[in-house]
Scaffold this motif. Sequence first.
Motif, PDB file in Angstrom:
ATOM      1  N   ILE A   1    -106.919 -46.478 -34.582  1.00  0.00           N
ATOM      2  CA  ILE A   1    -106.291 -47.641 -33.932  1.00  0.00           C
ATOM      3  C   ILE A   1    -104.972 -48.029 -34.609  1.00  0.00           C
ATOM      4  O   ILE A   1    -104.317 -48.980 -34.192  1.00  0.00           O
ATOM      5  CB  ILE A   1    -107.238 -48.849 -33.899  1.00  0.00           C
ATOM      6  CG1 ILE A   1    -107.601 -49.303 -35.322  1.00  0.00           C
ATOM      7  CG2 ILE A   1    -108.488 -48.542 -33.105  1.00  0.00           C
ATOM      8  CD1 ILE A   1    -108.449 -50.577 -35.371  1.00  0.00           C
ATOM      9  N   ILE A   2    -104.608 -47.294 -35.669  1.00  0.00           N
ATOM     10  CA  ILE A   2    -103.338 -47.577 -36.363  1.00  0.00           C
ATOM     11  C   ILE A   2    -102.312 -46.517 -35.973  1.00  0.00           C
ATOM     12  O   ILE A   2    -102.508 -45.333 -36.255  1.00  0.00           O
ATOM     13  CB  ILE A   2    -103.523 -47.554 -37.894  1.00  0.00           C
ATOM     14  CG1 ILE A   2    -104.505 -48.637 -38.352  1.00  0.00           C
ATOM     15  CG2 ILE A   2    -102.178 -47.747 -38.600  1.00  0.00           C
ATOM     16  CD1 ILE A   2    -104.804 -48.593 -39.844  1.00  0.00           C
ATOM     17  N   PRO A   3    -101.224 -46.900 -35.333  1.00  0.00           N
ATOM     18  CA  PRO A   3    -100.190 -45.912 -35.016  1.00  0.00           C
ATOM     19  C   PRO A   3     -99.511 -45.405 -36.288  1.00  0.00           C
ATOM     20  O   PRO A   3     -99.206 -46.184 -37.186  1.00  0.00           O
ATOM     21  CB  PRO A   3     -99.204 -46.694 -34.132  1.00  0.00           C
ATOM     22  CG  PRO A   3     -99.423 -48.132 -34.478  1.00  0.00           C
ATOM     23  CD  PRO A   3    -100.866 -48.257 -34.870  1.00  0.00           C
ATOM     24  N   ALA A   4     -99.323 -44.087 -36.369  1.00  0.00           N
ATOM     25  CA  ALA A   4     -98.681 -43.494 -37.547  1.00  0.00           C
ATOM     26  C   ALA A   4     -97.235 -43.982 -37.654  1.00  0.00           C
ATOM     27  O   ALA A   4     -96.484 -43.950 -36.677  1.00  0.00           O
ATOM     28  CB  ALA A   4     -98.724 -41.976 -37.453  1.00  0.00           C
ATOM     29  N   THR A   5     -96.864 -44.430 -38.845  1.00  0.00           N
ATOM     30  CA  THR A   5     -95.533 -44.977 -39.094  1.00  0.00           C
ATOM     31  C   THR A   5     -94.998 -44.413 -40.402  1.00  0.00           C
ATOM     32  O   THR A   5     -95.718 -44.347 -41.397  1.00  0.00           O
ATOM     33  CB  THR A   5     -95.586 -46.514 -39.200  1.00  0.00           C
ATOM     34  OG1 THR A   5     -96.240 -47.047 -38.049  1.00  0.00           O
ATOM     35  CG2 THR A   5     -94.197 -47.105 -39.319  1.00  0.00           C
ATOM     36  N   ASP A   6     -93.738 -44.002 -40.402  1.00  0.00           N
ATOM     37  CA  ASP A   6     -93.139 -43.451 -41.613  1.00  0.00           C
ATOM     38  C   ASP A   6     -92.729 -44.595 -42.549  1.00  0.00           C
ATOM     39  O   ASP A   6     -91.756 -45.300 -42.307  1.00  0.00           O
ATOM     40  CB  ASP A   6     -91.928 -42.596 -41.259  1.00  0.00           C
ATOM     41  CG  ASP A   6     -91.404 -41.805 -42.468  1.00  0.00           C
ATOM     42  OD1 ASP A   6     -91.906 -42.026 -43.588  1.00  0.00           O
ATOM     43  OD2 ASP A   6     -90.515 -40.955 -42.283  1.00  0.00           O
ATOM     44  N   VAL A   7     -93.500 -44.745 -43.615  1.00  0.00           N
ATOM     45  CA  VAL A   7     -93.194 -45.768 -44.623  1.00  0.00           C
ATOM     46  C   VAL A   7     -92.996 -45.091 -45.986  1.00  0.00           C
ATOM     47  O   VAL A   7     -93.382 -45.620 -47.028  1.00  0.00           O
ATOM     48  CB  VAL A   7     -94.308 -46.839 -44.688  1.00  0.00           C
ATOM     49  CG1 VAL A   7     -94.241 -47.762 -43.483  1.00  0.00           C
ATOM     50  CG2 VAL A   7     -95.698 -46.192 -44.773  1.00  0.00           C
ATOM     51  N   SER A   8     -92.396 -43.918 -45.951  1.00  0.00           N
ATOM     52  CA  SER A   8     -92.190 -43.144 -47.176  1.00  0.00           C
ATOM     53  C   SER A   8     -91.380 -43.894 -48.228  1.00  0.00           C
ATOM     54  O   SER A   8     -91.683 -43.826 -49.425  1.00  0.00           O
ATOM     55  CB  SER A   8     -91.474 -41.821 -46.857  1.00  0.00           C
ATOM     56  OG  SER A   8     -92.299 -40.951 -46.142  1.00  0.00           O
ATOM     57  N   ILE A   9     -90.326 -44.573 -47.783  1.00  0.00           N
ATOM     58  CA  ILE A   9     -89.447 -45.248 -48.739  1.00  0.00           C
ATOM     59  C   ILE A   9     -90.198 -46.342 -49.510  1.00  0.00           C
ATOM     60  O   ILE A   9     -90.111 -46.396 -50.745  1.00  0.00           O
ATOM     61  CB  ILE A   9     -88.202 -45.823 -48.038  1.00  0.00           C
ATOM     62  CG1 ILE A   9     -87.397 -44.698 -47.359  1.00  0.00           C
ATOM     63  CG2 ILE A   9     -87.324 -46.567 -49.045  1.00  0.00           C
ATOM     64  CD1 ILE A   9     -86.925 -43.616 -48.310  1.00  0.00           C
ATOM     65  N   PRO A  10     -90.951 -47.229 -48.828  1.00  0.00           N
ATOM     66  CA  PRO A  10     -91.736 -48.206 -49.593  1.00  0.00           C
ATOM     67  C   PRO A  10     -92.762 -47.551 -50.504  1.00  0.00           C
ATOM     68  O   PRO A  10     -92.979 -48.016 -51.634  1.00  0.00           O
ATOM     69  CB  PRO A  10     -92.420 -49.046 -48.502  1.00  0.00           C
ATOM     70  CG  PRO A  10     -91.558 -48.902 -47.306  1.00  0.00           C
ATOM     71  CD  PRO A  10     -90.996 -47.526 -47.381  1.00  0.00           C
ATOM     72  N   ILE A  11     -93.416 -46.469 -50.058  1.00  0.00           N
ATOM     73  CA  ILE A  11     -94.394 -45.773 -50.901  1.00  0.00           C
ATOM     74  C   ILE A  11     -93.715 -45.227 -52.151  1.00  0.00           C
ATOM     75  O   ILE A  11     -94.209 -45.393 -53.272  1.00  0.00           O
ATOM     76  CB  ILE A  11     -95.084 -44.634 -50.113  1.00  0.00           C
ATOM     77  CG1 ILE A  11     -95.993 -45.213 -49.038  1.00  0.00           C
ATOM     78  CG2 ILE A  11     -95.882 -43.729 -51.056  1.00  0.00           C
ATOM     79  CD1 ILE A  11     -96.612 -44.166 -48.117  1.00  0.00           C
ATOM     80  N   PHE A  12     -92.576 -44.569 -51.965  1.00  0.00           N
ATOM     81  CA  PHE A  12     -91.832 -44.000 -53.091  1.00  0.00           C
ATOM     82  C   PHE A  12     -91.381 -45.099 -54.058  1.00  0.00           C
ATOM     83  O   PHE A  12     -91.502 -44.968 -55.278  1.00  0.00           O
ATOM     84  CB  PHE A  12     -90.625 -43.227 -52.572  1.00  0.00           C
ATOM     85  CG  PHE A  12     -89.739 -42.675 -53.654  1.00  0.00           C
ATOM     86  CD1 PHE A  12     -90.032 -41.458 -54.261  1.00  0.00           C
ATOM     87  CD2 PHE A  12     -88.605 -43.367 -54.069  1.00  0.00           C
ATOM     88  CE1 PHE A  12     -89.218 -40.947 -55.267  1.00  0.00           C
ATOM     89  CE2 PHE A  12     -87.784 -42.865 -55.070  1.00  0.00           C
ATOM     90  CZ  PHE A  12     -88.099 -41.652 -55.666  1.00  0.00           C
TER      91      PHE A  12
END
Length: 214
Positions: A66-77
């Motif tokens: 139910i969660i759409p995939a979203t690119d949050v690479s920058i916050p993770i990094f």
Amino acid sequence: MNDKKVNILNASLSGRWALAWSESLFKQKLLLAIAMMLCLTPVFPVFYQYIEARQGYVYNDWLLNIIPATDVSIPIFTITWGMAIFSIIRVVQSPSLLLNLMYGIIVLNISRFITISLVPLNPPQGLIDIWDPITDLFYGATYVTKDLFYSGHTATQFLFFLILQKKSDKRLALITTTLMGVLVLLQHAHYSIDVIFAPAFTYLCYLLAKKFAN
């Protein structure tokens, strides 16, 4: 509290390290931790390339569905390496805390070798590769997507929470642990079980590491 402990608490940073280095047991444990880290470094790409080549199974994760995939690479990094630098700055002020962190990282990684080996998973549907050129150095020739159970990103943040001493530092690490768990799910880089079980495994690793370090 004996005089030596009082002296360590009151000493300057260089003084604390001089006092700690004068203890043969501390010296042995620090050098052993460094040696273990150096030995683990060439193991990382071999292990991760092995698990990336094997077949696992896809976990039917209702939460990810139910969660759409979203690119949050920058916050993770940013959180990953920002908190790593922050935590290192904090722990180098206390030789014993540095030992706790070093042994915590060692035990945590060995623990993940075991759990990832025992729980073969294929990556979640919709996974978006995390942009992290620093972590990629440890993966080897190809990008790794199957280092799943349990989440190393979440576990590392929780390890910082357990080791840092100041209340404000702990509060920050707890916030980043929660944020990291949410972000890797948004990225579809982990299943929900990888994130949920990470703090429990990390706590056990922390207790074991503390026995080695102290």
